[in-house]
Design a protein around this motif. Structure first.
Motif, PDB file in Angstrom:
ATOM      1  N   GLY A 166       0.780  -1.230   0.000  1.00 58.32           N
ATOM      2  CA  GLY A 166       0.000   0.000   0.000  1.00 58.32           C
ATOM      3  C   GLY A 166       0.810   1.277   0.000  1.00 58.32           C
ATOM      4  N   ASP A 167       2.126   1.197  -0.142  1.00 58.09           N
ATOM      5  CA  ASP A 167       2.978   2.387  -0.123  1.00 58.09           C
ATOM      6  C   ASP A 167       2.916   3.089  -1.479  1.00 58.09           C
ATOM      7  OD1 ASP A 167       4.930   4.325   0.065  1.00 58.09           O
ATOM      8  OD2 ASP A 167       6.421   3.010   0.995  1.00 58.09           O
ATOM      9  N   LEU A 168       2.229   4.228  -1.518  1.00 56.54           N
ATOM     10  CA  LEU A 168       2.052   4.945  -2.785  1.00 56.54           C
ATOM     11  C   LEU A 168       3.368   5.465  -3.339  1.00 56.54           C
ATOM     12  CD1 LEU A 168      -0.920   4.850  -1.743  1.00 56.54           C
ATOM     13  CD2 LEU A 168      -1.233   7.097  -2.783  1.00 56.54           C
ATOM     14  N   THR A 169       4.344   5.726  -2.476  1.00 56.39           N
ATOM     15  CA  THR A 169       5.617   6.274  -2.953  1.00 56.39           C
ATOM     16  C   THR A 169       6.475   5.224  -3.647  1.00 56.39           C
ATOM     17  OG1 THR A 169       6.835   5.815  -0.894  1.00 56.39           O
ATOM     18  CG2 THR A 169       5.599   7.886  -1.018  1.00 56.39           C
ATOM     19  N   LYS A 170       6.094   3.948  -3.514  1.00 54.25           N
ATOM     20  CA  LYS A 170       6.920   2.864  -4.074  1.00 54.25           C
ATOM     21  C   LYS A 170       6.257   2.167  -5.261  1.00 54.25           C
ATOM     22  CE  LYS A 170      10.245   3.086  -0.972  1.00 54.25           C
ATOM     23  NZ  LYS A 170      10.373   2.049   0.053  1.00 54.25           N
ATOM     24  N   ILE A 171       5.181   2.738  -5.794  1.00 49.00           N
ATOM     25  CA  ILE A 171       4.450   2.041  -6.853  1.00 49.00           C
ATOM     26  C   ILE A 171       5.342   1.763  -8.061  1.00 49.00           C
ATOM     27  CG2 ILE A 171       2.582   2.222  -8.540  1.00 49.00           C
ATOM     28  CD1 ILE A 171       0.924   3.636  -6.430  1.00 49.00           C
ATOM     29  N   VAL A 172       5.986   2.802  -8.588  1.00 48.45           N
ATOM     30  CA  VAL A 172       6.811   2.624  -9.794  1.00 48.45           C
ATOM     31  C   VAL A 172       7.974   1.680  -9.497  1.00 48.45           C
ATOM     32  CG1 VAL A 172       8.313   3.795 -11.443  1.00 48.45           C
ATOM     33  CG2 VAL A 172       6.137   4.835 -10.797  1.00 48.45           C
ATOM     34  N   GLU A 173       8.608   1.857  -8.353  1.00 50.83           N
ATOM     35  CA  GLU A 173       9.722   0.987  -7.960  1.00 50.83           C
ATOM     36  C   GLU A 173       9.274  -0.472  -7.861  1.00 50.83           C
ATOM     37  OE1 GLU A 173      12.146   0.250  -3.813  1.00 50.83           O
ATOM     38  OE2 GLU A 173      11.735   2.326  -4.420  1.00 50.83           O
ATOM     39  N   ASN A 174       8.131  -0.699  -7.248  1.00 53.36           N
ATOM     40  CA  ASN A 174       7.636  -2.072  -7.085  1.00 53.36           C
ATOM     41  C   ASN A 174       7.169  -2.696  -8.394  1.00 53.36           C
ATOM     42  OD1 ASN A 174       8.181  -2.126  -4.346  1.00 53.36           O
ATOM     43  ND2 ASN A 174       6.114  -1.545  -3.737  1.00 53.36           N
ATOM     44  N   LEU A 175       6.603  -1.885  -9.278  1.00 49.34           N
ATOM     45  CA  LEU A 175       6.175  -2.405 -10.579  1.00 49.34           C
ATOM     46  C   LEU A 175       7.370  -3.003 -11.331  1.00 49.34           C
ATOM     47  CD1 LEU A 175       3.673   0.321 -11.873  1.00 49.34           C
ATOM     48  CD2 LEU A 175       3.123  -1.974 -11.088  1.00 49.34           C
ATOM     49  N   ALA A 176       8.515  -2.347 -11.231  1.00 46.52           N
ATOM     50  CA  ALA A 176       9.703  -2.827 -11.936  1.00 46.52           C
ATOM     51  C   ALA A 176      10.165  -4.175 -11.404  1.00 46.52           C
ATOM     52  CB  ALA A 176      10.828  -1.794 -11.811  1.00 46.52           C
ATOM     53  N   VAL A 177       9.904  -4.451 -10.113  1.00 43.35           N
ATOM     54  CA  VAL A 177      10.334  -5.711  -9.491  1.00 43.35           C
ATOM     55  C   VAL A 177       9.288  -6.803  -9.680  1.00 43.35           C
ATOM     56  CG1 VAL A 177      10.969  -6.824  -7.317  1.00 43.35           C
ATOM     57  CG2 VAL A 177      11.719  -4.474  -7.785  1.00 43.35           C
ATOM     58  N   VAL A 178       8.022  -6.475  -9.391  1.00 48.22           N
ATOM     59  CA  VAL A 178       6.938  -7.461  -9.450  1.00 48.22           C
ATOM     60  C   VAL A 178       6.593  -7.836 -10.885  1.00 48.22           C
ATOM     61  CG1 VAL A 178       4.485  -7.806  -8.928  1.00 48.22           C
ATOM     62  CG2 VAL A 178       5.987  -6.733  -7.241  1.00 48.22           C
ATOM     63  N   ARG A 179       6.676  -6.889 -11.801  1.00 45.27           N
ATOM     64  CA  ARG A 179       6.372  -7.062 -13.216  1.00 45.27           C
ATOM     65  C   ARG A 179       4.952  -7.619 -13.418  1.00 45.27           C
ATOM     66  NH1 ARG A 179       9.308 -10.453 -16.237  1.00 45.27           N
ATOM     67  NH2 ARG A 179       9.187  -9.069 -18.034  1.00 45.27           N
ATOM     68  N   PRO A 180       3.949  -6.886 -12.942  1.00 46.64           N
ATOM     69  CA  PRO A 180       2.567  -7.354 -13.078  1.00 46.64           C
ATOM     70  C   PRO A 180       2.072  -7.231 -14.508  1.00 46.64           C
ATOM     71  CG  PRO A 180       2.568  -5.136 -12.234  1.00 46.64           C
ATOM     72  CD  PRO A 180       4.011  -5.555 -12.321  1.00 46.64           C
ATOM     73  N   THR A 181       0.929  -7.853 -14.768  1.00 42.73           N
ATOM     74  CA  THR A 181       0.311  -7.726 -16.095  1.00 42.73           C
ATOM     75  C   THR A 181      -0.835  -6.717 -16.092  1.00 42.73           C
ATOM     76  OG1 THR A 181      -1.206  -9.563 -15.634  1.00 42.73           O
ATOM     77  CG2 THR A 181       0.897 -10.101 -16.698  1.00 42.73           C
ATOM     78  N   PHE A 182      -1.348  -6.371 -14.892  1.00 44.13           N
ATOM     79  CA  PHE A 182      -2.368  -5.319 -14.820  1.00 44.13           C
ATOM     80  C   PHE A 182      -2.378  -4.714 -13.429  1.00 44.13           C
ATOM     81  CE2 PHE A 182      -4.844  -8.581 -12.787  1.00 44.13           C
ATOM     82  CZ  PHE A 182      -5.833  -7.941 -12.051  1.00 44.13           C
ATOM     83  N   MET A 183      -2.968  -3.518 -13.348  1.00 39.97           N
ATOM     84  CA  MET A 183      -3.061  -2.811 -12.079  1.00 39.97           C
ATOM     85  C   MET A 183      -4.254  -1.876 -12.118  1.00 39.97           C
ATOM     86  SD  MET A 183      -0.397  -0.087 -10.305  1.00 39.97           S
ATOM     87  CE  MET A 183      -1.077   1.370 -11.137  1.00 39.97           C
ATOM     88  N   GLY A 184      -5.004  -1.828 -11.032  1.00 42.05           N
ATOM     89  CA  GLY A 184      -6.065  -0.847 -10.884  1.00 42.05           C
ATOM     90  C   GLY A 184      -5.521   0.400 -10.225  1.00 42.05           C
ATOM     91  N   GLY A 185      -6.111   1.542 -10.567  1.00 41.68           N
ATOM     92  CA  GLY A 185      -5.630   2.783  -9.971  1.00 41.68           C
ATOM     93  C   GLY A 185      -6.642   3.895 -10.101  1.00 41.68           C
TER      94      GLY A 185
END
Length: 616
Positions: free
Chosen positions: A270-289
């Protein structure tokens, strides 16, 4: 009015599951060894399977039962988004109880009201800060509080009698484990008494005026959402979701329901400041926002690229222009020509691929909801190869009732209705909804329920919109429409969306002008973006408040307002504005916990400043 098919298809778990708890157990039985959730522990991502999730959830559910939680009792959860929130919510429904969701930013006064109004008997909270809010209130129904983070909190050893029992999550799990050794079929027996019309969730609308209202969502509502989205065939068990949205919000909650229907895995943080950083690691296929997240990503990438200046900035701007032209052609049902296709291929190599890789490289699409998405933002993401599917829904409709489709996304609309949902447009333009997602009413408030729900099942949304070839376009909130003293109607939402899409340094804008001779606005600056700008323009030593009054910043805002006005009708244009010396705050009652502006509260608080704009 449109009413597509029922959305039912054979083999769906929700068709065999009368409740959310049954659905969860059916998902475990179907795919026990598949990864269910990823979450951060000590800086590393850990994974648990569906079977491991069941083991943790059933112990917690049994622990709640051991605390005396009865079928259909309410259990509140007050926490930021984290894996424990999901586990606790699943435990509540597996115990046959109903979850009362509370935002962690909710004030102590509203926490007390929600807990009292819902009659919650147990509260599961994140930490001592949330516990303190509860301790200030007189809550005779509440008998225990469970903490995710119990450091520094004197926990209760044994039953305190009439006092409030304080437990850690581990203690609750231990209670449940002991109970399950004595009653191995405890959870199954509890679920035997729960069906589709049993209460599953109470979500209190943060509302922009008055006390929050508890929206009664039953298990059948969540089962419908799972079936309807499954019928769209846009997600599968092979997808990976990144989930940061508040789980107290209906959009976050519905995404957890979709997971159980479809069997994909979810990375939770839930850390909004880490969204972009976490996306690069998790490599999801979709995200709600929410639109604000997409606005900030676009602004950050654009300003960074343009900050380099020279050839890099020119190549970036050229590439985005090439992509946006292609998007607009597709929106018209046309295709790029050979030269345009060659330009797109080069732009993808030089620019788009880098942007996609920064966000993990595997995004098939984003989903946007909770507020309007600007067309410029939608076009930008589509241009770089990460389409945003804008949808529409409310707490009272269990989340989405419509969503754009990957193969037929129509920017500026919120898509066609989900299978089994009907739309109607009232004579005054109000959007009406009927279908399986509509709530069963407001908790303990028959009068408020009767104001929005008709006897034949139509829910009055309070939004204004129109149907365009089966796709819904939402124009504004009915109660927010402005009528100037000259008799002209103005939709403030339209103006606000355009401004925030064009001006990366804006955080919020509140358009004002009801009964006035012209339209004005209250504007706040995004702290991160304006600080970066200040550093690049020799003003890095200025505070946020000082920057708001800085002539160079006032000119920056004025230029953006002038650009905005060029897109508006004469009577819609913003003639004057105020730049606040701070952002709007939840704690000050200016924003709801779901980050919606309390328009009336803001206008009232700054009434004298607004009045001065009209004195000339």
């Amino acid at each position: 009015m449109t009413a597509p098919g029922t959305g039912a298809s054979s083999g769906l778990l929700s068709e065999q599951s009368p409740s959310f708890g049954h659905l969860f157990l059916a998902r475990v039985a179907a795919t026990p060894d598949r990864p269910a959730y990823q979450y951060l522990r000590g800086g590393d991502w850990e994974t648990i399977t569906y079977a491991q999730t069941r083991d943790r959830v059933t112990r917690l559910a049994a622990g709640l039962i051991d605390l005396g939680v009865q079928a259909q009792d309410r259990v509140a959860i007050a926490s930021a988004t984290r894996i424990e929130w999901i586990l606790a919510d699943l435990a509540v429904v597996c115990a046959g109880a109903a979850t009362t969701s509370i935002y962690p930013t909710t004030t102590a006064e509203d926490v007390a009201y929600i807990l009292g109004d819902s009659g919650s008997v147990v509260a599961i909270v994140e930490n001592a800060e949330q516990l303190d809010k509860i301790r200030r209130a007189d809550l005779p129904a509440l008998r225990a509080v469970v903490l995710f983070d119990a450091d520094g909190v004197p926990l209760t050893e044994g039953d305190p009698g009439d006092g409030l029992r304080l437990l850690s999550l581990d203690q609750l799990s231990a209670l449940g484990a002991a109970r399950l050794t004595r009653e191995t079929d405890l959870i199954e027996r509890r679920l035997d008494g729960i069906d589709g019309e049993s209460l599953a969730t109470l979500i209190y609308t943060s509302g922009t005026t008055g006390r929050p209202k508890g929206v009664r969502l039953v298990h059948a509502n969540w089962m419908y959402e799972g079936r309807a989205v499954a019928a769209l065939h846009i997600l599968s068990e092979n997808d990976v979701q990144y989930l940061w949205l508040p789980l107290s919000h209906v959009l976050g909650k519905v995404l957890t329901a979709l997971q159980l229907e479809l069997g994909f895995s979810t990375a939770v943080d839930g850390d909004l400041t880490k969204i972009v950083e976490n996306l690069a690691v998790v490599r999801p296929t979709f995200m709600g926002g929410a639109p604000r997240i997409f606005e900030k990503v676009r602004a950050k990438v654009t300003l960074t690229a343009q900050g380099h200046g020279g050839p890099k900035a020119k190549i970036f701007d050229w590439a985005i222009g090439v992509g946006v032209r292609a998007v607009r052609l597709r929106q018209q049902g046309r295709s790029p020509g050979p030269l345009h296709k060659a330009q797109l291929a080069l732009a993808d190599k030089l620019v788009y691929g880098t942007i996609r890789e920064r966000l993990g490289g595997r995004i098939r699409f984003f989903v946007s909801g909770s507020a309007p998405l600007a067309a410029d933002v939608a076009e930008w993401f589509d241009a770089v190869g990460m389409r945003i599917l804008e949808g529409y829904g409310l707490t009272e409709t269990s989340g989405p009732v419509s969503v754009n489709l990957p193969k037929d996304t129509r920017i500026g609309t919120v898509g066609p209705p989900l299978p089994g949902t009907e739309f109607g447009i009232a004579e005054d333009g109000e959007i009406l909804v009927r279908g399986g997602s509509v709530m069963r009413g407001y908790h303990g408030n028959d009068e408020a329920t009767a104001e929005v729900l008709t006897e034949d099942g139509w829910f009055h949304t309070g939004d204004i919109g129109e149907l365009l070839d089966g796709y819904l376009r939402v124009t504004d909130r009915k109660k927010d429409l402005i009528k100037t003293s000259g008799g002209k109607y103005v939709a403030p939402q339209k103006i606000e969306v355009l401004f925030k899409a064009d001006f990366p340094y804006a955080s919020q804008i509140v358009v004002h002008g009801d009964g006035r001779k012209f339209v004005s606005a209250i504007i706040t600056l995004d702290p991160e973006m304006i600080t970066d700008w200040a550093g690049q323009n020799g003003l890095g030593d200025r505070s946020h408040a000082e920057l708001a009054d800085e002539p160079a910043v006032q000119k920056l805002v004025q230029d953006a307002v002038d650009q905005l006005n060029g897109k508006l009708e004469r009577w819609e244009t913003v003639k004057k504005f105020i730049v606040l010396d701070r952002d709007l705050q939840i704690e000050d009652g200016e924003m709801t916990p779901s980050m919606k502006v309390r328009r009336r509260a803001v206008e009232a608080k700054f009434a004298s400043d607004l009045d001065k704009l009209y004195q000339d």
